[in-house]
Motif scaffolding. Structure first.
Motif, PDB file in Angstrom:
ATOM      1  N   TYR A 227       0.622  -9.390   3.181  1.00  0.00           N
ATOM      2  CA  TYR A 227       0.290  -7.991   3.483  1.00  0.00           C
ATOM      3  C   TYR A 227      -1.197  -7.767   3.231  1.00  0.00           C
ATOM      4  O   TYR A 227      -1.713  -8.060   2.148  1.00  0.00           O
ATOM      5  CB  TYR A 227       1.130  -7.067   2.600  1.00  0.00           C
ATOM      6  CG  TYR A 227       0.814  -5.603   2.787  1.00  0.00           C
ATOM      7  CD1 TYR A 227       0.956  -4.987   4.021  1.00  0.00           C
ATOM      8  CD2 TYR A 227       0.364  -4.834   1.712  1.00  0.00           C
ATOM      9  CE1 TYR A 227       0.670  -3.644   4.194  1.00  0.00           C
ATOM     10  CE2 TYR A 227       0.080  -3.491   1.864  1.00  0.00           C
ATOM     11  CZ  TYR A 227       0.227  -2.900   3.101  1.00  0.00           C
ATOM     12  OH  TYR A 227      -0.069  -1.564   3.259  1.00  0.00           O
ATOM     13  N   ASP A 228      -1.903  -7.239   4.243  1.00  0.00           N
ATOM     14  CA  ASP A 228      -3.358  -7.090   4.139  1.00  0.00           C
ATOM     15  C   ASP A 228      -3.796  -5.646   3.868  1.00  0.00           C
ATOM     16  O   ASP A 228      -4.983  -5.320   3.978  1.00  0.00           O
ATOM     17  CB  ASP A 228      -4.044  -7.615   5.404  1.00  0.00           C
ATOM     18  CG  ASP A 228      -3.641  -6.831   6.665  1.00  0.00           C
ATOM     19  OD1 ASP A 228      -2.955  -5.789   6.539  1.00  0.00           O
ATOM     20  OD2 ASP A 228      -4.016  -7.258   7.768  1.00  0.00           O
ATOM     21  N   GLY A 229      -2.842  -4.783   3.547  1.00  0.00           N
ATOM     22  CA  GLY A 229      -3.197  -3.399   3.239  1.00  0.00           C
ATOM     23  C   GLY A 229      -2.875  -2.439   4.361  1.00  0.00           C
ATOM     24  O   GLY A 229      -2.944  -1.216   4.168  1.00  0.00           O
ATOM     25  N   SER A 230      -2.525  -2.954   5.523  1.00  0.00           N
ATOM     26  CA  SER A 230      -2.153  -2.108   6.670  1.00  0.00           C
ATOM     27  C   SER A 230      -0.910  -2.673   7.337  1.00  0.00           C
ATOM     28  O   SER A 230      -0.711  -3.891   7.372  1.00  0.00           O
ATOM     29  CB  SER A 230      -3.290  -2.033   7.696  1.00  0.00           C
ATOM     30  OG  SER A 230      -4.445  -1.457   7.123  1.00  0.00           O
ATOM     31  N   ILE A 231      -0.091  -1.763   7.883  1.00  0.00           N
ATOM     32  CA  ILE A 231       1.096  -2.179   8.627  1.00  0.00           C
ATOM     33  C   ILE A 231       0.722  -2.338  10.097  1.00  0.00           C
ATOM     34  O   ILE A 231       0.187  -1.407  10.716  1.00  0.00           O
ATOM     35  CB  ILE A 231       2.225  -1.149   8.493  1.00  0.00           C
ATOM     36  CG1 ILE A 231       2.835  -1.219   7.101  1.00  0.00           C
ATOM     37  CG2 ILE A 231       3.302  -1.378   9.538  1.00  0.00           C
ATOM     38  CD1 ILE A 231       3.796  -2.363   6.907  1.00  0.00           C
ATOM     39  N   HIS A 232       0.966  -3.508  10.669  1.00  0.00           N
ATOM     40  CA  HIS A 232       0.695  -3.779  12.079  1.00  0.00           C
ATOM     41  C   HIS A 232       2.022  -3.897  12.840  1.00  0.00           C
ATOM     42  O   HIS A 232       3.072  -4.131  12.242  1.00  0.00           O
ATOM     43  CB  HIS A 232      -0.099  -5.076  12.224  1.00  0.00           C
ATOM     44  CG  HIS A 232      -1.339  -5.116  11.378  1.00  0.00           C
ATOM     45  ND1 HIS A 232      -2.495  -4.456  11.718  1.00  0.00           N
ATOM     46  CD2 HIS A 232      -1.586  -5.732  10.188  1.00  0.00           C
ATOM     47  CE1 HIS A 232      -3.412  -4.669  10.783  1.00  0.00           C
ATOM     48  NE2 HIS A 232      -2.888  -5.438   9.850  1.00  0.00           N
TER      49      HIS A 232
ATOM     50  N   THR B 196      -5.735   8.554   6.232  1.00  0.00           N
ATOM     51  CA  THR B 196      -5.128   7.247   5.957  1.00  0.00           C
ATOM     52  C   THR B 196      -3.630   7.315   5.778  1.00  0.00           C
ATOM     53  O   THR B 196      -2.991   6.296   5.552  1.00  0.00           O
ATOM     54  CB  THR B 196      -5.725   6.630   4.674  1.00  0.00           C
ATOM     55  OG1 THR B 196      -5.538   7.540   3.586  1.00  0.00           O
ATOM     56  CG2 THR B 196      -7.203   6.341   4.849  1.00  0.00           C
ATOM     57  N   GLU B 197      -3.025   8.495   5.811  1.00  0.00           N
ATOM     58  CA  GLU B 197      -1.576   8.554   5.594  1.00  0.00           C
ATOM     59  C   GLU B 197      -0.863   7.839   6.738  1.00  0.00           C
ATOM     60  O   GLU B 197      -1.255   7.913   7.898  1.00  0.00           O
ATOM     61  CB  GLU B 197      -1.100  10.014   5.549  1.00  0.00           C
ATOM     62  CG  GLU B 197      -1.399  10.719   4.232  1.00  0.00           C
ATOM     63  CD  GLU B 197      -0.779  12.089   4.211  1.00  0.00           C
ATOM     64  OE1 GLU B 197       0.334  12.239   3.678  1.00  0.00           O
ATOM     65  OE2 GLU B 197      -1.417  13.021   4.729  1.00  0.00           O
ATOM     66  N   GLY B 198       0.203   7.170   6.406  1.00  0.00           N
ATOM     67  CA  GLY B 198       0.923   6.379   7.388  1.00  0.00           C
ATOM     68  C   GLY B 198       2.077   7.128   8.003  1.00  0.00           C
ATOM     69  O   GLY B 198       2.607   8.054   7.433  1.00  0.00           O
TER      70      GLY B 198
ATOM     71  N   ASP C  22       8.948   1.300   6.059  1.00  0.00           N
ATOM     72  CA  ASP C  22       7.743   0.470   5.948  1.00  0.00           C
ATOM     73  C   ASP C  22       7.633  -0.265   4.610  1.00  0.00           C
ATOM     74  O   ASP C  22       7.214  -1.431   4.578  1.00  0.00           O
ATOM     75  CB  ASP C  22       6.498   1.321   6.175  1.00  0.00           C
ATOM     76  CG  ASP C  22       6.360   1.776   7.626  1.00  0.00           C
ATOM     77  OD1 ASP C  22       7.206   1.387   8.452  1.00  0.00           O
ATOM     78  OD2 ASP C  22       5.408   2.530   7.927  1.00  0.00           O
TER      79      ASP C  22
ATOM     80  N   ASP D 232       3.849  -6.917  12.100  1.00  0.00           N
ATOM     81  CA  ASP D 232       4.544  -6.937  10.816  1.00  0.00           C
ATOM     82  C   ASP D 232       5.949  -6.365  10.951  1.00  0.00           C
ATOM     83  O   ASP D 232       6.901  -6.870  10.343  1.00  0.00           O
ATOM     84  CB  ASP D 232       3.766  -6.126   9.767  1.00  0.00           C
ATOM     85  CG  ASP D 232       2.387  -6.695   9.494  1.00  0.00           C
ATOM     86  OD1 ASP D 232       2.238  -7.935   9.582  1.00  0.00           O
ATOM     87  OD2 ASP D 232       1.460  -5.909   9.198  1.00  0.00           O
TER      88      ASP D 232
END
Length: 347
Positions: free
Chosen positions: A256-261, A343-345, A245, A264
């Motif tokens: 990048y807006d702060g979240s992985i979509h 919030t962990e990815g 990621d 993306d």
């Protein structure tokens, strides 16, 4: 008459010697006499400042009683002093002799700049630009212009500077600090590369630097870096894509807006390790020594996957098969769904 004249000369000489001795004692007393300053005196010395002006400023601030006396003392002893530029701190009640020792030795107060492991070069540049004690000679230049100014024309800047705390005298140029950080990274990388484990799927120190930057961004846990490195090394050996990621985030840049979509992960960039095989073209951050060591001495493991545990510890679960990874991934998603503010990815 001749005898009387000789006696007169001897008497005059004795008087001069007595007066000279008295003056010398007084002079020595003044040089060793504590100043009137009751607190630390801080003085900035700039390149080109004359000694007389420096001594006068110290007298005005109470760190010296007689600036002229100190100047005469230096002349009498044939000392042609050049004071190093920087900030000096004179202790309370320091004697003139002690003040001279500080100035002659160039004991400047050292400033510091901390470059954090995992920062990008842009973040390092921002910290340099904002530091009030740095002489700014490269502000506003592009990364390419900066590398050219450092003597490394055409080399990408990302990843080339070692993260550490650098101490320097006020007025040190940003160019000098970058030189120090660059040389430090070269030394650390060469040392690690020369002691690397055998049979790694890495063809050069630069490839090791790229992979170390990915490991640096994937985990903040020092104990997990060798395992994370092992996963990527195993994937490279197997011809699998890294699917990291942080490479996607780096490739997105300002988008990048702060979240992985999902979109993306599918958006192809030179850095997207989901859409492209092998290593990215450059590092994605400034890796520290631990990440360099992890990449060049990965853990002995057959793991090919990892996912966050999701308990807030930052730890991961490693798996050798896709089936094991799917179980770990479902456990992570379940924990994330039931933990407020999770919030962990997932990897």
């Amino acid at each position: 008459m001749r005898r009387r004249r000789s006696l007169w000369l001897l008497g005059a000489l004795a008087l001069l010697l007595a007066v000279g001795a008295s003056l010398w004692r007084a002079w020595t007393f003044e040089m060793l006499r504590p100043s009137a300053a009751t607190s630390v005196v801080r003085i900035e010395v700039h390149a080109g400042d004359g000694l007389r002006a420096i001594l006068q400023r110290l007298q005005q601030q109470g760190a010296l009683r007689h600036a002229r006396l100190v100047e005469w003392y230096l002349r009498l002893h044939g000392v042609h002093a050049r004071v190093q530029a920087g900030t000096y701190e004179i202790a309370p009640h320091a004697s003139a002799s002690a003040v001279l020792d500080e100035l002659m030795a160039g004991r400047v107060v050292l400033e510091s700049l901390t470059v954090v492991e995992g920062w990008t070069f842009d973040q390092m540049r921002a910290a340099l630009d904002a530091h009030p004690a740095v002489q700014h000679t490269l502000r506003g230049q592009t990364d390419a212009q900066i590398m050219a100014a450092l003597g490394h024309l055409g080399q990408p800047a990302e990843g080339q500077f070692f993260p550490d705390t650098y101490r320097f005298a006020a007025g040190t140029s940003d160019r000098r600090i970058l030189h120090l950080a660059y040389d430090r990274m070269r030394a650390e990388l060469a040392r690690a590369w020369n002691a690397r484990a055998p049979d790694l799927p890495l063809a050069s120190p630069e490839q090791a630097l790229v992979l170390a930057s990915i490991v640096e961004k994937e985990t903040g846990r020092a104990d997990e870096r060798p395992m994370v490195a092992a996963v990527f090394v195993n994937r490279l050996r197997a011809g699998m894509r890294l699917q990291s990621d942080p490479t996607v985030i780096y490739g997105l840049g300002q988008q990048y807006d702060g979240s992985i979509h999902s979109r993306d992960l599918a958006t192809d960039t030179p850095y997207n390790s989901y859409t492209r095989g092998g290593l990215p073209p450059t590092p994605i951050a400034l890796p520290g020594a631990a990440s360099l060591q992890a990449v060049l001495h990965p853990a002995a493991s057959d793991a090919l996957y990892f996912v966050a545990v999701g308990d807030g510890s930052g730890s991961h679960r490693f798996s050798a098969t896709l089936a094991e990874h799917d179980v770990a991934l479902r456990a992570y998603l379940h924990r994330l769904a039931t933990r407020p503010g999770g919030t962990e990815g997932a990897k």
